[in-house]
Design a protein around this motif. Structure first.
Motif, PDB file in Angstrom:
ATOM      1  N   VAL A 187      10.519   6.128   4.990  1.00  0.00           N
ATOM      2  CA  VAL A 187      11.829   5.555   4.674  1.00  0.00           C
ATOM      3  C   VAL A 187      11.732   4.382   3.708  1.00  0.00           C
ATOM      4  O   VAL A 187      12.522   4.256   2.762  1.00  0.00           O
ATOM      5  N   LYS A 188      10.756   3.491   3.893  1.00  0.00           N
ATOM      6  CA  LYS A 188      10.730   2.245   3.135  1.00  0.00           C
ATOM      7  C   LYS A 188      10.212   2.338   1.699  1.00  0.00           C
ATOM      8  O   LYS A 188      10.586   1.507   0.863  1.00  0.00           O
ATOM      9  N   PRO A 189       9.333   3.275   1.345  1.00  0.00           N
ATOM     10  CA  PRO A 189       8.777   3.274  -0.010  1.00  0.00           C
ATOM     11  C   PRO A 189       9.783   3.199  -1.152  1.00  0.00           C
ATOM     12  O   PRO A 189       9.539   2.455  -2.113  1.00  0.00           O
ATOM     13  N   PRO A 190      10.926   3.903  -1.133  1.00  0.00           N
ATOM     14  CA  PRO A 190      11.846   3.754  -2.259  1.00  0.00           C
ATOM     15  C   PRO A 190      12.350   2.322  -2.430  1.00  0.00           C
ATOM     16  O   PRO A 190      12.573   1.858  -3.559  1.00  0.00           O
ATOM     17  N   TYR A 191      12.518   1.618  -1.330  1.00  0.00           N
ATOM     18  CA  TYR A 191      12.971   0.229  -1.396  1.00  0.00           C
ATOM     19  C   TYR A 191      11.882  -0.675  -1.983  1.00  0.00           C
ATOM     20  O   TYR A 191      12.147  -1.527  -2.832  1.00  0.00           O
ATOM     21  N   HIS A 192      10.642  -0.463  -1.544  1.00  0.00           N
ATOM     22  CA  HIS A 192       9.537  -1.225  -2.117  1.00  0.00           C
ATOM     23  C   HIS A 192       9.360  -0.896  -3.602  1.00  0.00           C
ATOM     24  O   HIS A 192       9.056  -1.790  -4.405  1.00  0.00           O
ATOM     25  N   PRO A 210       4.480   0.744  -3.004  1.00  0.00           N
ATOM     26  CA  PRO A 210       4.471   1.435  -1.715  1.00  0.00           C
ATOM     27  C   PRO A 210       3.462   2.571  -1.700  1.00  0.00           C
ATOM     28  O   PRO A 210       2.913   2.958  -2.737  1.00  0.00           O
ATOM     29  N   GLU A 211       3.222   3.099  -0.529  1.00  0.00           N
ATOM     30  CA  GLU A 211       2.395   4.289  -0.427  1.00  0.00           C
ATOM     31  C   GLU A 211       3.045   5.441  -1.193  1.00  0.00           C
ATOM     32  O   GLU A 211       4.252   5.558  -1.259  1.00  0.00           O
ATOM     33  N   PHE A 212       2.225   6.267  -1.812  1.00  0.00           N
ATOM     34  CA  PHE A 212       2.677   7.453  -2.552  1.00  0.00           C
ATOM     35  C   PHE A 212       3.511   7.112  -3.789  1.00  0.00           C
ATOM     36  O   PHE A 212       4.281   7.945  -4.261  1.00  0.00           O
ATOM     37  N   ASP A 213       3.388   5.900  -4.340  1.00  0.00           N
ATOM     38  CA  ASP A 213       4.190   5.595  -5.527  1.00  0.00           C
ATOM     39  C   ASP A 213       3.840   6.574  -6.641  1.00  0.00           C
ATOM     40  O   ASP A 213       2.676   6.885  -6.892  1.00  0.00           O
ATOM     41  N   ASN A 214       4.879   7.045  -7.341  1.00  0.00           N
ATOM     42  CA  ASN A 214       4.664   8.051  -8.374  1.00  0.00           C
ATOM     43  C   ASN A 214       3.810   7.560  -9.533  1.00  0.00           C
ATOM     44  O   ASN A 214       3.250   8.373 -10.276  1.00  0.00           O
ATOM     45  N   ALA A 257      -1.669   7.949   2.064  1.00  0.00           N
ATOM     46  CA  ALA A 257      -1.887   6.975   1.004  1.00  0.00           C
ATOM     47  C   ALA A 257      -1.656   5.572   1.539  1.00  0.00           C
ATOM     48  O   ALA A 257      -0.788   5.347   2.381  1.00  0.00           O
ATOM     49  N   TYR A 258      -2.460   4.645   1.041  1.00  0.00           N
ATOM     50  CA  TYR A 258      -2.252   3.238   1.378  1.00  0.00           C
ATOM     51  C   TYR A 258      -1.195   2.631   0.460  1.00  0.00           C
ATOM     52  O   TYR A 258      -0.945   3.113  -0.646  1.00  0.00           O
ATOM     53  N   ARG A 259      -0.604   1.523   0.897  1.00  0.00           N
ATOM     54  CA  ARG A 259       0.159   0.685  -0.009  1.00  0.00           C
ATOM     55  C   ARG A 259      -0.842  -0.017  -0.927  1.00  0.00           C
ATOM     56  O   ARG A 259      -1.885  -0.488  -0.462  1.00  0.00           O
ATOM     57  N   THR A 260      -0.544  -0.081  -2.193  1.00  0.00           N
ATOM     58  CA  THR A 260      -1.510  -0.602  -3.156  1.00  0.00           C
ATOM     59  C   THR A 260      -0.931  -1.769  -3.946  1.00  0.00           C
ATOM     60  O   THR A 260       0.277  -1.992  -3.959  1.00  0.00           O
ATOM     61  N   PHE A 261      -1.817  -2.497  -4.613  1.00  0.00           N
ATOM     62  CA  PHE A 261      -1.339  -3.498  -5.563  1.00  0.00           C
ATOM     63  C   PHE A 261      -2.115  -3.401  -6.864  1.00  0.00           C
ATOM     64  O   PHE A 261      -3.247  -2.908  -6.905  1.00  0.00           O
ATOM     65  N   LEU A 262      -1.454  -3.826  -7.928  1.00  0.00           N
ATOM     66  CA  LEU A 262      -2.024  -3.827  -9.265  1.00  0.00           C
ATOM     67  C   LEU A 262      -2.360  -5.247  -9.675  1.00  0.00           C
ATOM     68  O   LEU A 262      -1.611  -6.181  -9.396  1.00  0.00           O
ATOM     69  N   VAL A 263      -3.486  -5.407 -10.343  1.00  0.00           N
ATOM     70  CA  VAL A 263      -3.856  -6.657 -10.998  1.00  0.00           C
ATOM     71  C   VAL A 263      -4.250  -6.307 -12.417  1.00  0.00           C
ATOM     72  O   VAL A 263      -5.055  -5.386 -12.627  1.00  0.00           O
ATOM     73  N   ASP A 264      -3.667  -7.000 -13.385  1.00  0.00           N
ATOM     74  CA  ASP A 264      -3.868  -6.681 -14.796  1.00  0.00           C
ATOM     75  C   ASP A 264      -3.514  -5.221 -15.078  1.00  0.00           C
ATOM     76  O   ASP A 264      -4.114  -4.568 -15.915  1.00  0.00           O
TER      77      ASP A 264
END
Length: 379
Positions: free
Chosen positions: A61-66, A286-290, A316-323
């Protein structure tokens, strides 16, 4: 649809026919994904963003909001929730046989586009469907869910009465593959709970499905959101095959490049291709981000050394980007948000990442108090 992400973007980084390395592809894709610079909701409301991005992964439910919190400045979860309550956006199985949040218009056209893939999916379950008339199954299932929304369990229980020797799981999956089943609210609303109950898109939206769009139109929209990209990239995104002809018909109006492996990439002439040195702020996804799922070659976002690190099994894990690149995973447990980098971060990168995490929490969980900590990823 206007590619608003192209506005106010740093100048082009390449000329037609040139090579685009992973960093150049990274910045181009981030710009189109609204991740290089957030788009103000006054310029791109949540509805337009969902359309521009061709849908948001919505296995949970939450991934689209994230996803929208990471991409839009001024986004509030109630904006997407209201669209869902008003049936302007819906949750439905489409691309790659996964649940997406789509605009109503895309729901009624993209589902017909990928319907051949949903039909092929049934081949994996043919042993459980021996003797089942799939046309009759679809008709019965449609009557059931349009009479009232049904859970998959309720649907399977009704269908097994007609075909007692069939596999109940296969019967439910056949209904999902044959029919454009949407998840009705309150499922998907922010701060609300609700089991998955299904009806047809036509019944929920009060209008018939539309013909599948011309492939050329979808290619243009895919490139606007995910380009520059190869034919195989788009096939990975859509879960379809044999898209080469559509690209060839568009070749006179597209630009072409090559990646580091010599693969031909197509792009829209006026799409943003920022300088590879354009700063890319950290983003929590979020997890599974396109962003991480829509190319055959994911090196534009996922460094080769980190391939497979954002997954465990099928989750899938929730991920973060750096650079601009995958750099770690994050999680929320009780009142703590933990950032787990895959490698060493500079003091400045850690500071910016904490600021970004705090911003996301303020947008989506402003009424709650969280600690933000750094952890270590288990190997």
């Amino acid at each position: 649809m206007t590619n608003k992400a192209a506005r106010n973007t740093p100048g082009t980084a390449a000329t037609e026919g040139s090579r685009l390395d992973p960093r150049a592809l990274n910045r181009a894709t981030l710009a189109r994904q609204l991740l290089l610079r957030r788009e103000p909701v006054s310029a791109m409301p949540a509805y337009d963003a969902v359309g521009h991005l061709l849908g948001l992964q919505a296995q949970n439910v939450k991934p689209p909001y994230h996803a929208l919190a990471a991409r839009l400045d001024g986004f509030e979860p109630e904006q997407l929730s209201a669209l869902m309550a008003d049936r302007a956006v819906v949750r439905i199985v489409t691309l790659r046989s996964t649940i997406h949040t789509h605009t109503a218009e895309d729901c009624l056209t993209l589902r017909p586009l990928v319907q051949p893939a949903r039909e092929r999916e049934l081949n994996q379950f043919r042993k459980g469907l021996v003797g089942v008339d799939l046309d009759r199954l679809a008709a019965i299932a449609r009557e059931l869910v349009e009479a009232e929304p049904r859970t998959l369990k309720q649907l399977r229980e009704a269908l097994i009465v007609e075909w007692p020797d069939a596999d109940p799981f296969a019967l439910g999956l056949a209904a999902r593959c044959r029919l454009p089943l949407v998840q009705v609210t309150p499922r998907g609303l922010w701060g609300r709970s609700g089991q998955v109950a299904l009806t047809t898109a036509e019944h929920w939206l009060g209008r018939p499905a539309e013909p599948a769009p011309a492939l050329e139109a979808v290619v243009r929209r895919y490139l606007a959101a995910f380009g520059p990209a190869s034919v195989k990239d788009m096939q990975t995104w859509a879960g379809l095959t044999r898209l080469r002809d559509a690209f060839e018909r568009l070749r006179p109006e597209l630009l072409t490049f090559r990646d580091d492996n010599g693969v031909e990439l197509f792009d829209l002439p006026d799409a943003p291709r920022p300088d590879p040195d354009t700063p890319a702020p950290p983003r929590l996804l979020p997890e599974f981000d396109n962003l991480l799922l829509s190319h055959a070659d994911r090196s534009r976002v996922v460094p080769p050394a980190l391939k497979g690190r954002s997954w465990q099994g099928n989750q899938a894990y929730r991920t973060f980007l750096v650079d601009g690149f995958l750099a770690g995973i994050w999680k929320i447990e009780e009142d703590v948000l933990t950032l787990e980098p895959f490698g060493r971060l500079t003091k400045e990168q850690r500071h910016e990442l904490v600021e970004e995490a705090g911003r996301m929490l303020a947008v989506l969980h402003g009424h709650e108090s969280y600690d933000i900590r750094f952890g270590t990823v288990a190997n």
